[in-house]
Scaffold this motif. Structure first.
Motif, short mmCIF file in Angstrom:
data_model
loop_
_atom_site.label_atom_id
_atom_site.label_comp_id
_atom_site.label_asym_id
_atom_site.label_seq_id
_atom_site.Cartn_x
_atom_site.Cartn_y
_atom_site.Cartn_z
N PRO A 60 11.25 -6.78 -7.07
CA PRO A 60 11.59 -5.46 -6.53
C PRO A 60 10.46 -4.79 -5.76
O PRO A 60 10.69 -4.20 -4.71
CB PRO A 60 11.94 -4.66 -7.79
N MET A 61 9.22 -4.88 -6.27
CA MET A 61 8.10 -4.22 -5.61
C MET A 61 7.92 -4.72 -4.18
O MET A 61 7.78 -3.93 -3.24
CB MET A 61 6.81 -4.44 -6.40
N TYR A 62 7.96 -6.04 -4.00
CA TYR A 62 7.75 -6.60 -2.66
C TYR A 62 8.97 -6.39 -1.77
O TYR A 62 8.84 -6.30 -0.55
CB TYR A 62 7.40 -8.08 -2.77
N PHE A 63 10.14 -6.31 -2.37
CA PHE A 63 11.34 -5.96 -1.60
C PHE A 63 11.21 -4.56 -1.02
O PHE A 63 11.51 -4.33 0.16
CB PHE A 63 12.57 -6.06 -2.49
N ALA B 176 0.26 -15.80 -0.66
CA ALA B 176 1.39 -16.20 0.17
C ALA B 176 0.93 -16.47 1.61
O ALA B 176 1.41 -17.41 2.26
CB ALA B 176 2.46 -15.11 0.15
N ILE B 177 -0.01 -15.65 2.10
CA ILE B 177 -0.56 -15.87 3.44
C ILE B 177 -1.30 -17.20 3.51
O ILE B 177 -1.13 -17.99 4.45
CB ILE B 177 -1.49 -14.71 3.85
N GLN B 178 -2.11 -17.50 2.48
CA GLN B 178 -2.85 -18.76 2.43
C GLN B 178 -1.91 -19.96 2.38
O GLN B 178 -2.12 -20.96 3.07
CB GLN B 178 -3.79 -18.77 1.23
N SER C 22 -2.40 0.63 -7.32
CA SER C 22 -3.46 1.21 -6.49
C SER C 22 -3.10 1.18 -5.00
O SER C 22 -3.35 2.15 -4.27
CB SER C 22 -4.78 0.49 -6.73
N SER C 23 -2.51 0.07 -4.53
CA SER C 23 -2.13 -0.04 -3.12
C SER C 23 -1.11 1.03 -2.75
O SER C 23 -1.20 1.69 -1.71
CB SER C 23 -1.58 -1.43 -2.81
N ASN D 103 -3.65 -6.90 -2.41
CA ASN D 103 -2.62 -7.55 -3.21
C ASN D 103 -2.85 -9.05 -3.23
O ASN D 103 -2.79 -9.72 -2.20
CB ASN D 103 -1.23 -7.23 -2.61
N LYS D 104 -3.13 -9.60 -4.41
CA LYS D 104 -3.45 -11.02 -4.54
C LYS D 104 -2.24 -11.89 -4.22
O LYS D 104 -2.38 -12.98 -3.65
CB LYS D 104 -3.96 -11.31 -5.95
#
Length: 316
Positions: free
Chosen positions: A57-60, A299-301, A241-242, A293-294
């Motif tokens: 949910p948070m990333y959505f 996910a980018i890596q 925090s973000s 955000n780790k």
């Protein structure tokens, strides 16, 4: 920014009284900012859509905020680039009202989405055992749909009323986009009804989301302070925090323009403050979520690693 004037009705003209060299530098700067903003937010949307680890949910909600940021900057920046490129420009009155409608619609949806994200963090920290049962995919999609529906409907009434105002001229607005407050200043018809509708709409746009955010984080802080270990407190706080940084930037710039009295405020300062929430905020949001955000960093890596592997295999 330098002085710019918008003239209504019919076509409304934007005069940019500044040196052409200065205009060119501003044009290049805002063009780069616009491109980085679009690419950064598209990256967030793509990662959330494709990475299974980000199907929460948070990333959505973060991806929906990125959509909001893209719409906001696209509504404002291209017209501003046109003004800078031509040292002035024209736009129809209907175009002005349309720009204002989508501007406030996206800002409203952004406020509501930030409130949703604070509620998500409240459930995750204060009711962790019930998180998955409360924040289901269906429930989150309904909440987001309501946010966008409210954004498009709340502003419609006062936009229609504003479009019926008459302007006697010289219809000049010293700003770089269509803001209802500047339109009211040059209207020669009654503005009481429009102001009343704007104030009522602001309850849903600002006051209600702000209340939800404040109440949610009050409960979150109380729960975090009760955690016995400092490591546990730090870990719990890091999950929101973000969002806190984004909320601070968003509401700080918004209140600096609309809540703080503008008496004695110069035209240039007003434009700079407006640039903060129309241009800066959509730019920094994906940067904040990427750097702090780790999961998004991983996910980018993984995406980069997968892309490199595909390129290497295609060469073979």
């Amino acid at each position: 920014m330098s002085r710019s004037d918008l003239i209504l009705p019919g076509p409304y003209v934007v005069f940019c009284e500044c040196a052409k060299n200065g205009n060119f530098l501003l044009l290049c700067f805002f063009l780069v900012v616009y491109c980085v903003t679009i690419c950064g937010n598209l990256l967030i949307i793509t990662l959330v859509s494709t990475s299974k680890t980000l199907h929460t949910p948070m990333y959505f909600f973060i991806s929906q905020l990125s959509i909001s940021d893209i719409l906001l900057t696209t509504d404002i920046v291209p017209n501003m680039l046109y003004i800078l490129l031509n040292n002035g420009g024209t736009i129809t009155f209907i175009g002005c009202i349309t720009q204002h409608y989508f501007f406030v619609t996206v800002e409203t949806s952004g406020c509501l989405l930030l409130a949703l994200m604070s509620y998500d963090r409240y459930v995750a920290i204060c009711n962790p055992l019930r998180y998955t049962s409360i924040m289901t995919n269906e429930f989150c999609m309904k909440l987001v749909a309501i946010c966008w529906l409210l954004g498009f409907s709340i502003i419609l009434i006062h936009t229609i009323t504003a479009s019926m105002m008459t302007f006697c001229g010289p219809n000049i607005i010293d700003h770089f986009f269509c803001d209802i407050l500047y339109l009211l200043d040059i209207a020669c018809s009654g503005t009481f009804i429009v102001l009343l509708e704007v104030n009522v709409a602001s309850i849903f746009i600002v006051i209600m989301p702000t209340t939800i955010i404040v109440v949610s984080y009050t409960y979150i802080i109380v729960v975090i302070l009760k955690i016995p270990s400092s490591t546990g407190r730090q870990k719990a706080f890091s999950t929101c925090s973000s969002h806190l940084i984004v909320v601070t930037i968003f509401y700080g710039t918004l209140f600096s323009v609309y809540a703080i009295p503008t008496t004695g405020q110069t035209s240039t300062m007003s434009k700079i403050l407006s640039l903060l929430y129309t241009v800066l905020t959509p730019l920094v949001n994906p940067i904040i979520y990427s750097l702090r955000n780790k999961d998004i960093g991983k996910a980018i890596q993984e995406t980069l690693r997968h892309t490199v592997c595909l390129l290497q295999s295609s060469k073979k």
